[in-house]
Design a protein around this motif. Structure first.
Motif: not given
Length: 533
Positions: A250-257
C-alpha cells in the motif's frame, strides 16, 4: 474542457442503458484512462464526447455533453472536427486516402489549413510517431501496427484540443507503444491537450494517467486517481497491481519502477521455491515449414524461414510491427502469398488444397476478424460454424459464452464491440479445432478476464493435441500461455526457445512480473501465488 451532466445512453431494443446518470468534469491537459470489461460501454462514452453517440450510432441520449462550451445536442459531429480528434479501434476503416502522407494531410485540408502549415505539421507528425520512412507507402500495404500509428498521426496534424483514442496501442509492439504513449504524454504536458484513452492493456498506460474512468458494465462510471479506483474493489487490474495486491503493498504500485522498490522482501520469500512447470509438448510434428519466402513487390516480408510445430505446443510469434509475423501465418495457412518454400501438415500442403479442406488442417484468425463474418446475427454465425465443423449444435455458442458472456443471439455482428467481434470469430475458428490453429493478435480488444478464458481454451486445445501459434504483441498473454517463443525481425527468425528463456532476457518482451522480480525467472502473478501457497 469536457462536461457530462446526468448522461444516460440506451440503444434500441436494449434492456438496460449502457451509461446511466454519468456526471464527469474533465479539465484541460488531463490524461484519462478509460477502462472496463469488454462491452461495458467504453466506446459509447468516447463516442459521446464529439456527438457520434447518438447522432451517428442511434439510440437515445439523455442529459448533456459539452466540449469546450459546445453542446453535442445542438452541434453535429462535424462541428467538433477542429476540437476533438478521434481514433477508432479499426484504423483501416477510418482511412480515406491511399498513402500515408496524403492521410496525414487530409484532415487539415478539410479544415482549410494553409499549405505551408500543412507541410510543416506533416513533417512534425512523421517524426513524432517514427513513421517518416512510410510516407509514400500505400496504407493497405502497412502492418496493423503501422496503420494504427498513421491513424493517430492523421488526427494529431489538426492540433485538436481533445484527443479520443480507442485502444491506441492494441496492435503495436511494446517499443512502438512506448513511443506512441510518449508522444501522447508530450501533447498533454507541453500543449495542454486533453486525452481520453480507452485501453485494455492497462499495464502500458496506467502509470501515465492522471485519472481513471472505470466502467464496471452496469451503467456507472467510477472516477478518481488510478490508485484509488484500482484499490476500491473487484476492478480489472494490470499484473503489477495484482502483484501488489498479492504482496499486500500500500499504496498499490502503478509502474514496474514503483514495484521494484518494494520487491526485495517478496524475492526473499520466493527464494528457493520452485517455479511451476508447464506441460511439455509431444514429439510428433504437427506442421513442418521449410524455406518460406513471402514477397510484396520489392519488399521481402519473410526470408527463408524454417519452422517446426509439435503436437500439443503453444508457440508465440513475436517481433516489432512489420517484422513479417502476419505474412508468415498466411503463408502457413495456405491462402497467403508464398513465393518459395513448403508446408507439411499430416503429409499435405494447405496451399494445394481447396479452401474448405485447407481450413480443416490449418485454421487462421486474422487481424481483422470482421472479414470472416458475413451473416446477419450472432446466432446465425454460431449455427453456421457448428454445421461447417460437424460439431454438436451449440458448441460455438458455448465457446463464445466462455470468451465474452452475455452477447445477444439476435445482435448483428457489425453492432458488436471490437472485442466482442473478435471473441465471436475466435469461437467460430475454435469450433473447427483443426490440428494447427494460427491466431493473429488474438487478444486485441479483450479485457483481462476474456484473455484468461482464451488462455484456458488454448491450453485445453494444446492438451488435446493441437498446435497453436499466437502472433501477438501482448507480452502478458504470452507469459501466461505460451510454452515457446519465436521472435522475428525483418523477415528472419532471430530467437527461438522456451518462453522463460526468451522473454526474461528481453527488455522489450519481458512481462511486468519478470521485470519486478528480476533476475529471478518468474513470469506471472499466478506463478508467484502458487509458489507462495
Amino acid at each position: 474542457m469536457i462536461e457530462f451532466d446526468a448522461v444516460t445512453v440506451i440503444y434500441p431494443d436494449a434492456a438496460e442503458p449502457v451509461l446511466s446518470g454519468v456526471d464527469l468534469r474533465i479539465g484541460e491537459g488531463e490524461l484519462c484512462l478509460v477502462a472496463g470489461p469488454t462491452g461495458s460501454g467504453k466506446s459509447t462514452l468516447l463516442g459521446a464526447v464529439n456527438g457520434l453517440v447518438p447522432h451517428f450510432t442511434g439510440g437515445l441520449l439523455r442529459g448533456r455533453v459539452r466540449v469546450a462550451g459546445r453542446d453535442t445536442r445542438t452541434h453535429r459531429p462535424r462541428e467538433f472536427a477542429g476540437h476533438v480528434g478521434v481514433v477508432g479501434q479499426d484504423p483501416l476503416a477510418g482511412f480515406v486516402t491511399d498513402t500515408v502522407e496524403e492521410e496525414l494531410a487530409y484532415g487539415m485540408e478539410q479544415l482549410a489549413v494553409p499549405a505551408a502549415v500543412m507541410r510543416k505539421r506533416v513533417e512534425e507528425t512523421l517524426d513524432l510517431l517514427g513513421i517518416a520512412e512510410l510516407r509514400r507507402r500505400p496504407l493497405r500495404d502497412l502492418s496493423g501496427g503501422q496503420q494504427q500509428r498513421v491513424a493517430i498521426g492523421s488526427v494529431l496534424t489538426a492540433h485538436p484540443r481533445v484527443l479520443v483514442l480507442d485502444e491506441p496501442t492494441s496492435a503495436l509492439d511494446p517499443t512502438a507503444a512506448e513511443d506512441v504513449l510518449a508522444a501522447v504524454t508530450r501533447l498533454v504536458h507541453d500543449l495542454g491537450v486533453t486525452v481520453l484513452m480507452a485501453e485494455h492493456r492497462m499495464e502500458r498506460v496506467v502509470q501515465y494517467a492522471d485519472r481513471m474512468l472505470y466502467l464496471p458494465g452496469d451503467g456507472r462510471v467510477l472516477d478518481g486517481p488510478p490508485t484509488d479506483v484500482l484499490a476500491g474493489g473487484p476492478v480489472l487490474a494490470p499484473p503489477v497491481v495484482e502483484l501488489g495486491r498479492l504482496a499486500g503493498w500500500e499504496p498499490l504500485p502503478l509502474s514496474v519502477r514503483d514495484a521494484r522498490r518494494r520487491a526485495p522482501a517478496l524475492r526473499a520469500r520466493l527464494a528457493g521455491r520452485p517455479r511451476p512447470s508447464r506441460p511439455e509438448p509431444g514429439s510428433a510434428a504437427a506442421l513442418t515449414a521449410r524455406q518460406i519466402v513471402v514477397r510484396y513487390g520489392e519488399i521481402i516480408a519473410v526470408r527463408k524461414v524454417d519452422l517446426d510445430l509439435r503436437v500439443g505446443e503453444v508457440v508465440a510469434l513475436m517481433g516489432r510491427n512489420g517484422s513479417g509475423k502476419s505474412s508468415l501465418l498466411w503463408a502457413l495457412q495456405g491462402s497467403g502469398r508464398r513465393r518459395h518454400g513448403t508446408v507439411d501438415v499430416t503429409g499435405r500442403d494447405p496451399a494445394e488444397l481447396p479452401a474448405r479442406k485447407a481450413r480443416r488442417l490449418v485454421g487462421l484468425v486474422p487481424q481483422t476478424p470482421s472479414d470472416l463474418l458475413y451473416l446477419n446475427s450472432v446466432a446465425a454465425e454460431c449455427a453456421q460454424a457448428d454445421r461447417e465443423s460437424d460439431a454438436r449444435p451449440g458448441s460455438c455458442r458455448a465457446l463464445l459464452d466462455r470468451l465474452a458472456p452475455g452477447i445477444d443471439d439476435a445482435v448483428h455482428p457489425r453492432d458488436l464491440s471490437e472485442g466482442q467481434r473478435l471473441a465471436l470469430v475466435l469461437a467460430i475458428q475454435l469450433t473447427a479445432a483443426p490440428p494447427v490453429l494460427l491466431l493473429d493478435e488474438p487478444t486485441r480488444g479483450l479485457d483481462y478476464l476474456a484473455k484468461a478464458r482464451l488462455s484456458e481454451i488454448v491450453t485445453e486445445l494444446a492438451a488435446a493435441g493441437h498446435a497453436v501459434v499466437l502472433a501477438t504483441h501482448d507480452v502478458e498473454f504470452v507469459a501466461g500461455t505460451a510454452s515457446r517463443v519465436v521472435v522475428m525481425a525483418e523477415g528472419d527468425v532471430v530467437a527461438d526457445g522456451p518462453t522463460v528463456e526468451v522473454v526474461v532476457s528481453s527488455p522489450a518482451f519481458a512481462p511486468q512480473v519478470a521485470k519486478v522480480l528480476s533476475p529471478d525467472p518468474w513470469l506471472t502473478v499466478a506463478e508467484v501465488e502458487q509458489a507462495l501457497t
